[in-house]
Every structure is written in C-alpha cells, then in structure tokens.
Design a protein around this motif. Structure first.
Motif, PDB file in Angstrom:
ATOM      1  N   THR A 234      80.713  26.148  17.967  1.00  0.00           N
ATOM      2  CA  THR A 234      80.949  24.707  17.950  1.00  0.00           C
ATOM      3  C   THR A 234      79.911  23.929  18.753  1.00  0.00           C
ATOM      4  O   THR A 234      79.854  22.701  18.666  1.00  0.00           O
ATOM      5  N   SER A 235      79.088  24.623  19.527  1.00  0.00           N
ATOM      6  CA  SER A 235      78.175  23.944  20.451  1.00  0.00           C
ATOM      7  C   SER A 235      77.220  23.000  19.737  1.00  0.00           C
ATOM      8  O   SER A 235      77.095  21.830  20.088  1.00  0.00           O
ATOM      9  N   ALA A 236      76.522  23.514  18.730  1.00  0.00           N
ATOM     10  CA  ALA A 236      75.532  22.691  18.029  1.00  0.00           C
ATOM     11  C   ALA A 236      76.178  21.482  17.364  1.00  0.00           C
ATOM     12  O   ALA A 236      75.580  20.397  17.319  1.00  0.00           O
ATOM     13  N   ILE A 237      77.405  21.643  16.863  1.00  0.00           N
ATOM     14  CA  ILE A 237      78.084  20.538  16.200  1.00  0.00           C
ATOM     15  C   ILE A 237      78.435  19.450  17.209  1.00  0.00           C
ATOM     16  O   ILE A 237      78.241  18.250  16.959  1.00  0.00           O
ATOM     17  N   LEU A 238      78.945  19.855  18.368  1.00  0.00           N
ATOM     18  CA  LEU A 238      79.272  18.879  19.411  1.00  0.00           C
ATOM     19  C   LEU A 238      78.026  18.142  19.878  1.00  0.00           C
ATOM     20  O   LEU A 238      78.062  16.935  20.130  1.00  0.00           O
ATOM     21  N   VAL A 239      76.921  18.857  20.002  1.00  0.00           N
ATOM     22  CA  VAL A 239      75.657  18.227  20.397  1.00  0.00           C
ATOM     23  C   VAL A 239      75.218  17.212  19.356  1.00  0.00           C
ATOM     24  O   VAL A 239      74.785  16.099  19.678  1.00  0.00           O
ATOM     25  N   GLU A 240      75.337  17.575  18.091  1.00  0.00           N
ATOM     26  CA  GLU A 240      74.921  16.673  17.013  1.00  0.00           C
ATOM     27  C   GLU A 240      75.811  15.433  16.925  1.00  0.00           C
ATOM     28  O   GLU A 240      75.343  14.356  16.572  1.00  0.00           O
ATOM     29  N   LEU A 241      77.083  15.573  17.232  1.00  0.00           N
ATOM     30  CA  LEU A 241      78.005  14.438  17.152  1.00  0.00           C
ATOM     31  C   LEU A 241      77.765  13.409  18.256  1.00  0.00           C
ATOM     32  O   LEU A 241      78.137  12.244  18.126  1.00  0.00           O
ATOM     33  N   SER A 242      77.145  13.832  19.346  1.00  0.00           N
ATOM     34  CA  SER A 242      76.898  12.928  20.463  1.00  0.00           C
ATOM     35  C   SER A 242      75.622  12.132  20.228  1.00  0.00           C
ATOM     36  O   SER A 242      74.619  12.655  19.725  1.00  0.00           O
ATOM     37  N   TYR A 243      75.653  10.853  20.620  1.00  0.00           N
ATOM     38  CA  TYR A 243      74.484   9.981  20.494  1.00  0.00           C
ATOM     39  C   TYR A 243      73.709   9.871  21.804  1.00  0.00           C
ATOM     40  O   TYR A 243      72.714   9.150  21.880  1.00  0.00           O
ATOM     41  N   ALA A 244      74.138  10.555  22.833  1.00  0.00           N
ATOM     42  CA  ALA A 244      73.460  10.495  24.130  1.00  0.00           C
ATOM     43  C   ALA A 244      72.123  11.232  24.053  1.00  0.00           C
ATOM     44  O   ALA A 244      71.916  12.082  23.177  1.00  0.00           O
ATOM     45  N   PRO A 245      71.180  10.920  24.957  1.00  0.00           N
ATOM     46  CA  PRO A 245      69.919  11.673  25.005  1.00  0.00           C
ATOM     47  C   PRO A 245      70.179  13.158  25.235  1.00  0.00           C
ATOM     48  O   PRO A 245      71.172  13.538  25.882  1.00  0.00           O
ATOM     49  N   SER A 246      69.281  13.995  24.749  1.00  0.00           N
ATOM     50  CA  SER A 246      69.469  15.445  24.827  1.00  0.00           C
ATOM     51  C   SER A 246      69.674  15.922  26.253  1.00  0.00           C
ATOM     52  O   SER A 246      70.548  16.759  26.529  1.00  0.00           O
ATOM     53  N   ILE A 247      68.879  15.403  27.184  1.00  0.00           N
ATOM     54  CA  ILE A 247      68.963  15.859  28.560  1.00  0.00           C
ATOM     55  C   ILE A 247      70.314  15.490  29.169  1.00  0.00           C
ATOM     56  O   ILE A 247      70.868  16.239  30.000  1.00  0.00           O
TER      57      ILE A 247
ATOM     58  N   ALA B 298      71.310  24.972  11.157  1.00  0.00           N
ATOM     59  CA  ALA B 298      71.151  26.360  10.740  1.00  0.00           C
ATOM     60  C   ALA B 298      69.883  26.970  11.326  1.00  0.00           C
ATOM     61  O   ALA B 298      69.901  28.083  11.874  1.00  0.00           O
ATOM     62  N   ALA B 299      68.766  26.253  11.212  1.00  0.00           N
ATOM     63  CA  ALA B 299      67.492  26.781  11.722  1.00  0.00           C
ATOM     64  C   ALA B 299      67.508  26.875  13.243  1.00  0.00           C
ATOM     65  O   ALA B 299      67.110  27.893  13.819  1.00  0.00           O
ATOM     66  N   SER B 300      67.975  25.829  13.903  1.00  0.00           N
ATOM     67  CA  SER B 300      67.946  25.798  15.366  1.00  0.00           C
ATOM     68  C   SER B 300      68.809  26.896  15.968  1.00  0.00           C
ATOM     69  O   SER B 300      68.375  27.626  16.863  1.00  0.00           O
ATOM     70  N   VAL B 301      70.044  27.039  15.476  1.00  0.00           N
ATOM     71  CA  VAL B 301      70.960  28.018  16.052  1.00  0.00           C
ATOM     72  C   VAL B 301      70.499  29.437  15.760  1.00  0.00           C
ATOM     73  O   VAL B 301      70.603  30.324  16.614  1.00  0.00           O
TER      74      VAL B 301
ATOM     75  N   ALA C 146      63.395  25.625  19.507  1.00  0.00           N
ATOM     76  CA  ALA C 146      64.483  26.601  19.477  1.00  0.00           C
ATOM     77  C   ALA C 146      63.999  27.967  19.942  1.00  0.00           C
ATOM     78  O   ALA C 146      64.710  28.683  20.656  1.00  0.00           O
ATOM     79  N   VAL C 147      62.784  28.342  19.551  1.00  0.00           N
ATOM     80  CA  VAL C 147      62.217  29.617  20.000  1.00  0.00           C
ATOM     81  C   VAL C 147      61.979  29.588  21.509  1.00  0.00           C
ATOM     82  O   VAL C 147      62.236  30.566  22.217  1.00  0.00           O
TER      83      VAL C 147
ATOM     84  N   PRO D 192      75.238  31.724  14.400  1.00  0.00           N
ATOM     85  CA  PRO D 192      74.515  30.938  13.391  1.00  0.00           C
ATOM     86  C   PRO D 192      75.319  30.731  12.111  1.00  0.00           C
ATOM     87  O   PRO D 192      75.251  29.662  11.501  1.00  0.00           O
ATOM     88  N   VAL D 193      76.061  31.753  11.710  1.00  0.00           N
ATOM     89  CA  VAL D 193      76.877  31.628  10.499  1.00  0.00           C
ATOM     90  C   VAL D 193      77.965  30.580  10.707  1.00  0.00           C
ATOM     91  O   VAL D 193      78.160  29.675   9.884  1.00  0.00           O
ATOM     92  N   GLY D 194      78.680  30.688  11.836  1.00  0.00           N
ATOM     93  CA  GLY D 194      79.740  29.729  12.115  1.00  0.00           C
ATOM     94  C   GLY D 194      79.222  28.313  12.266  1.00  0.00           C
ATOM     95  O   GLY D 194      79.813  27.363  11.739  1.00  0.00           O
ATOM     96  N   SER D 195      78.109  28.152  12.975  1.00  0.00           N
ATOM     97  CA  SER D 195      77.536  26.820  13.172  1.00  0.00           C
ATOM     98  C   SER D 195      77.066  26.209  11.854  1.00  0.00           C
ATOM     99  O   SER D 195      77.229  25.008  11.616  1.00  0.00           O
TER     100      SER D 195
END
Length: 301
Positions: free
Chosen positions: A27-40, A101-104, A167-168, A264-267
């Motif tokens: 769920t991590s990547a999805i929660l990050v994507e849903l937020s509009y705050a800066p990445s840091i 998909a690519a990032s995770v 991501a790498v 990665p599959v779940g994300s």
C-alpha cells in the motif's frame, strides 16, 4: 499495548505475519501517490510518525537495551538511518516521475545489491546462480526503462528514465541500509534497533527538507494529508517493514526476500484499481524479468 505486542509475538505464526507485512508494504506507493505534499515531506512524516509510535515502547520495555548502545553501535545506527533516509528520498521522488509498477519493481531490486555488497564488503561467497540472477534482473531493468521511453509516458508529464533511475538509487540505498544494520541487529533487540534507526532517519530527512532549493511548508496541509502521513506510518511502517524485521528472527532471509516480490504485484494491482494506472506491455514484461532475476538471486543465497 505492551501485553498485546507480547501476545502477537508469541501467538502469530511468522509466515502469517510476513504475509500481512507484504500486503502492508504494497500500500505504500499508493498512499504516496494519493498525497499532494512534496516528496520529502511525505518521507519525513512517514518516518517521524513511525518513530513516535515505537518510541514509548522502546523507552519503557526496552530501556536496558537502549543503554547498551556503544559508540560503535551509535555510529552504525547513524549510517543505517542515513541510508534509509536516502532510500526514502530517492524512492518517493521516483513515484513522481514514473509508474507505480516500474518504481516499486525497481526499488524492490535491493537483494541484488545486497548480494553484490556482501561479496564486495563482507567477503561473502557469490555463486554462479547469484551472478546469473543479477544479470537477468539487470536485463529486465533496461527493458523496463527503454519501454517507458518508447511508450510515450513523457507526453503524460512523466520522465520514466529519470524516475526509474531514482528507484534504482533507492534500491541501492536500501541495500546499504540492510548491510549497515546487519551487525547491529544481531546485538540489539528489534524495537530499540528500529526506533534508533528511524529516529536518525527522521533527523536526516528533516535536514534535507530544510536545506532544499525550494523551501517546503512543514505544517500547512489539509486533514486528509495528515491522515495519509499517519497511514504511511501505521501500514507500511509498523505493519510492513517493522514486522518484516521481526520475521527475520524466525524466517530465513532468502524466504523473506522472495516473499517481498509480492509487493510489486500488489502495488501494481492497487494502482490499477485505485489510480487507474495501467502499466504498459514493456513495463509488465520487463518487470517479470526483474522479479525472476531477484528470485534467482534470493534463492541462490
């Protein structure tokens, strides 16, 4: 709360806990994507809230363990926390520029770099199977990156090659986190270990947020953003990575590494269902090759 934690440790089978952890980290990547705050900011509050949730347990039930930290242990914790901060900075920013998909998939390639680092730094033996797995995964990474460029993702406002590269970098930093903390984890209990490392990581992320080229607001966010920050801490933080660290005491590291291939599959499935993000053919094909290479490398070790 303390009795609940102890009952969980005594009664929950490690493989069940590991399955819950894989779902949580997915769920991590999805929660990050849903937020509009800066990445840091996302990274900072995720780790800060995780630390605050664990700190009371650390200072009450594990006070004696905290006192056993030597200067060498603190140095290792600082290095480990710094590596974890680099991982979060690179990966959260990666999600701004490429697909989930690519990032995770690429950030989950850290077992490859752990294998290489263990050979280069710890003189661990590397088998032909390990080398073959790393090479297969590298081919998949190249295919994913080139496929992203050719798919027209740049038109959608993304920079897939840049995002994939971040991501790498996040995967390399995660490998450094694992390698740096390996010796410390053998001497220190789980809760004191993660509390100190998360605390160091929080301080580093706070410094990065203040030192950035463009100043970022630390508190001017809507209630939904704060809920997302807290969800990142509770889900991927407590039930995800912390449970994985606990499971490593009972389950072989190779089994844990292979189990994490489910992230990665779940994300990707969650991104499809929640964000409507459909991965391209090249991303899917390259991702499968990467996951195959990680599987070969993990089982070889």
């Amino acid at each position: 709360m303390f009795h609940v934690v102890e009952r969980v440790e005594d009664e929950v089978p490690p493989m069940v806990a590991l399955a819950v952890a894989v779902v949580a980290v997915s769920t991590s990547a999805i929660l990050v994507e849903l937020s509009y705050a800066p990445s840091i900011i996302k990274a900072f509050y995720r780790v800060l809230f995780t630390t605050l949730l664990l700190a009371p347990l650390a200072v009450t039930r594990y006070r004696a363990d905290l006192r056993t930290f030597s200067r060498r242990d603190l140095l290792v914790a600082i290095v480990t926390g710094g590596a974890l901060a680099c991982h979060f900075v690179a990966w959260f920013e990666s999600l701004e520029w490429t697909t989930v998909a690519a990032s995770v998939t690429l950030v989950q390639s850290q077992p490859l770099f752990v294998a290489f680092g263990a050979w280069a730094l710890l003189d661990e033996r590397v088998t032909r199977r390990t080398v073959a797995g790393i090479l297969v995964a590298l081919v998949g990474m190249v295919a994913m990156s080139l496929g992203g460029l050719l798919s027209g993702a740049v038109v959608a406002g993304q920079r897939p090659l840049y995002g994939n590269a971040l991501a790498v970098v996040g995967a390399i930093a995660a490998a450094g986190y694992v390698l740096a903390g390996r010796s410390l984890r053998q001497r220190v209990s789980l809760v004191p270990y993660v509390t100190v490392v998360y605390g160091v990581c929080t301080v580093v992320l706070f410094g990065v947020a203040l030192a950035g080229d463009a100043p970022v607001a630390l508190t001017a966010y809507r209630p939904t953003e704060w809920l997302l920050f807290l969800a990142m801490a509770v889900g991927p933080g407590i039930f995800g990575h912390t449970v994985i660290n606990w499971a490593l005491k009972y389950v072989e590291s190779s089994v844990v590494s292979v189990s994490l291939l489910g992230e990665p599959v779940g994300s990707t499935l969650l991104a499809l269902a929640i964000l409507g993000e459909v991965p391209g053919i090249a991303t899917v094909a390259g991702g499968l090759v990467v996951l195959g290479g990680i599987y070969v490398t993990s089982t070889a070790r």
